[in-house]
Design an enzyme around this catalytic site. Structure first.
Site, PDB file in Angstrom:
ATOM      1  N   LYS A 249     -15.176 -24.256 -16.615  1.00  0.00           N
ATOM      2  CA  LYS A 249     -16.367 -25.003 -17.039  1.00  0.00           C
ATOM      3  C   LYS A 249     -17.078 -24.228 -18.149  1.00  0.00           C
ATOM      4  O   LYS A 249     -17.072 -22.998 -18.134  1.00  0.00           O
ATOM      5  CB  LYS A 249     -17.330 -25.158 -15.854  1.00  0.00           C
ATOM      6  N   ARG A 323     -11.333 -33.202  -4.740  1.00  0.00           N
ATOM      7  CA  ARG A 323     -10.474 -34.227  -4.124  1.00  0.00           C
ATOM      8  C   ARG A 323      -9.249 -33.605  -3.459  1.00  0.00           C
ATOM      9  O   ARG A 323      -8.701 -34.154  -2.518  1.00  0.00           O
ATOM     10  CB  ARG A 323     -10.111 -35.292  -5.162  1.00  0.00           C
TER      11      ARG A 323
HETATM   12  N1  BES Z   1     -18.056 -29.999  -8.772  1.00  0.00           N
HETATM   13  C1  BES Z   1     -17.716 -30.825  -9.850  1.00  0.00           C
HETATM   14  C2  BES Z   1     -18.599 -32.057  -9.978  1.00  0.00           C
HETATM   15  C3  BES Z   1     -20.057 -31.812 -10.229  1.00  0.00           C
HETATM   16  C4  BES Z   1     -20.570 -31.916 -11.495  1.00  0.00           C
HETATM   17  C5  BES Z   1     -20.915 -31.551  -9.187  1.00  0.00           C
HETATM   18  C6  BES Z   1     -21.911 -31.722 -11.716  1.00  0.00           C
HETATM   19  C7  BES Z   1     -22.275 -31.367  -9.402  1.00  0.00           C
HETATM   20  C8  BES Z   1     -22.769 -31.450 -10.659  1.00  0.00           C
HETATM   21  C9  BES Z   1     -16.266 -31.305  -9.727  1.00  0.00           C
HETATM   22  O1  BES Z   1     -15.415 -30.452  -9.060  1.00  0.00           O
HETATM   23  C10 BES Z   1     -15.758 -31.443 -11.112  1.00  0.00           C
HETATM   24  O2  BES Z   1     -15.716 -30.468 -11.800  1.00  0.00           O
HETATM   25  N2  BES Z   1     -15.393 -32.643 -11.488  1.00  0.00           N
HETATM   26  C11 BES Z   1     -14.874 -32.883 -12.772  1.00  0.00           C
HETATM   27  C12 BES Z   1     -13.755 -33.881 -12.601  1.00  0.00           C
HETATM   28  C13 BES Z   1     -12.931 -34.093 -13.805  1.00  0.00           C
HETATM   29  C14 BES Z   1     -12.156 -32.862 -14.188  1.00  0.00           C
HETATM   30  C15 BES Z   1     -12.012 -35.239 -13.506  1.00  0.00           C
HETATM   31  C16 BES Z   1     -15.982 -33.437 -13.646  1.00  0.00           C
HETATM   32  O3  BES Z   1     -16.821 -34.169 -13.147  1.00  0.00           O
HETATM   33  O4  BES Z   1     -16.029 -33.106 -14.826  1.00  0.00           O
HETATM   34 ZN    ZN Z   2     -14.580 -28.949 -10.356  1.00  0.00          ZN
END
Ligand code: BES
Ligand code: ZN
Ligand code: ZN
Length: 471
Positions: A249, A323
């Site tokens: 991230k 997931r």
């Molecule tokens: N933990 C994150 C989602 C999230 C984002 C939670 C902001 C709380 C605040 C999740 O694991 C994630 O990173 N999701 C990705 C999915 C994508 C790679 C398909 C996302 O939302 O960017």
């Molecule tokens: Zn994630």
């Protein structure tokens, strides 16, 4: 705390004012109330000192417009006002004898009393006690019910607020064991690497691979109705830190990723509250607790992992780890033959785009259960909106190398639904609902009874849902 008494017991007295009604008071006070009627406007607070008594007029607008949520906000405003003046105690004259209104008011008061100041030398100021002046005894029960629910919310908030290097999977497991150590109706079982390998939880273990901290699947069994074998399962995403993995991230997205265990934490708090209330239902929590880090042993985009259900999963993005963790926990849930499965997860950033920071996205394979969750959310003001799981979306997670992949469309189209469609692959025919709480799990600033930081979203929702079922 809130006490119920027949007379005020503090030199700080709050007089709530409605526009259309003047409270019945002794003549001296009545006169002053008459002069202060303009403060009946909502949110207005005004202080006068009479004979060393501090009188605070607090505006409540029109009585006929008073709702439970307005009472919640009022409870919060009263707490914040007293705190800002550094009063430790106060009494408030009765403004309603309705149970639902007092419940809202007490929730607002207690929920606003929370703060996470563990790491600060200078602690937050607290208001210790409010006396609600009324002749109605049963209101005491309402307040103690609220305190039982809020204990759950507080536990959840503190677990989520705890710093990520402390609150790792083992910390969550140990805290849960400690929390329920003396309970006769709650049993906690923790599965570590060895057991998870035996259960073939290849997806969950894959996510955890780069972390030196052992993954833990925490199983919490609450038996509120021992005469019945029927039980409901709650599955929680417990990613104690989500760096994104090799799909790291960027700055701006990492800082709050300790909140990625907000689903698991909400289930711990909700089960605690249900136990406190003695709800007559059986509920089993299954919490998938892992860290998603980077290391020489990281799982990689391009890998294929085999889930406990036997399905192979192509890893298209290591940041879509939730997931994967949930897939193995959901499959485990089906082996326990529950009546329903509800999962709570900070699954997608897209959920935040869809619904913003205050509301959750809900989806599922059983409309009745979705409706029950939506309804419970309306009742307690932890609201969610449904997204569809149309069969067409299954196309989005097709893989050329494995049974499915852990990502939807490359540009993130329908990203929240892609998460739901993926999870659906692991619940069989069981009635199931997925609640994506990525938005409401965390607040950037305080808003009434929602503090800055962890909100505890989901606790009151689950308690409301199971209260409705237990009726
Ligand atoms: N933990 C994150 C989602 C999230 C984002 C939670 C902001 C709380 C605040 C999740 O694991 C994630 O990173 N999701 C990705 C999915 C994508 C790679 C398909 C996302 O939302 O960017
Ligand atoms: Zn994630
Ligand atoms: Zn995550």
């Amino acid at each position: 705390m809130i006490a119920i008494k027949q007379e005020p017991d503090s030199n700080v007295l709050i007089i709530p004012l409605f526009k259309e009604k003047t409270p019945k008071l002794n003549t001296a006070l009545s006169k002053i109330v008459e002069q202060n009627k303009k403060f009946a406007e909502e949110d207005k607070f005004n202080t006068t000192i009479i004979d060393r008594e501090i009188i605070i007029f607090a505006g409540l607008d029109e009585e006929k417009k008073l709702t439970q949520e307005k009472a919640r906000v009022f409870g919060s405003k009263v707490y914040s006002f007293l705190k800002s003046k550094e009063y430790k105690e106060a009494s408030i004259l009765e403004f309603s004898s309705r149970n639902d209104i007092l419940q809202g008011f007490a929730e607002g008061w207690y929920l606003t009393g929370y703060c996470f100041d563990k790491y600060k030398k200078e602690k937050d100021k607290k208001v210790d006690k409010l006396t609600y002046v009324t002749k109605e005894k049963p209101l005491q029960d309402v307040c103690s019910r609220v305190a039982k629910i809020v204990e759950g919310v507080t536990i959840t908030r503190s677990l989520v607020n705890e710093i990520p290097s402390t609150a790792d999977p083992k910390y969550i497991a140990d805290s849960t064991k400690k929390l329920f150590a003396k309970s006769s109706r709650v049993k906690v079982k923790v599965l570590g690497t060895q057991e998870l390998e035996k259960l073939k939880m290849g997806c969950l273990l894959g996510v955890s691979r780069a972390s030196p901290r052992e993954p833990q699947v925490i199983v919490i069994e609450y038996q509120g109705l021992p005469s019945s074998k029927k039980h409901h399962i709650l599955v929680g995403k417990g990613v104690t830190y989500d760096s994104g993995g090799l799909n790291l991230k960027p700055t701006g997205f990492l800082e709050t990723m300790k909140d990625d265990m907000g689903g698991a934490a909400a289930i711990i708090g909700a089960i605690r509250a249900m136990e406190n209330l003695g709800l007559k239902v059986n509920v089993t929590g299954i919490l998938g607790c892992v860290e998603n880090l980077i290391g020489s042993n990281s799982y990689k985009p391009g890998d294929v992992l085999i889930s406990a259900a036997g399905k192979s999963v192509e890893i298209a993005n290591t940041d879509a780890e939730g997931r994967l963790v949930l897939s193995d926990c959901l499959h485990y849930a089906t082996t326990l033959k529950p009546e329903t499965i509800i999962d709570l997860a900070t699954l997608t950033g897209a959920a935040l785009i869809v619904m913003g920071k205050s509301f959750a996205c809900v989806m599922g394979n059983n409309q009745q259960l979705v409706d029950q969750i939506k309804e419970a959310g309306e009742q307690c003001n932890e609201r969610s909106w449904q997204l569809p799981l149309y069969d067409e979306f299954k196309e989005d997670i097709k893989s050329s190398i494995a049974d499915i992949k852990n990502l939807g469309k490359p540009k993130g189209e329908a990203g929240t639904i892609a998460g739901g469609i993926f999870l659906q692959e692991f619940v069989g025919e069981y009635p199931w609902v997925h609640i994506d709480i990525a938005g409401p799990v965390w607040a950037d600033s305080q808003k009434n009874y929602i503090p800055e930081g962890a909100t505890g979203f989901g606790v009151r929702l689950l308690v409301q849902h199971f209260t409705n079922l237990a009726k």
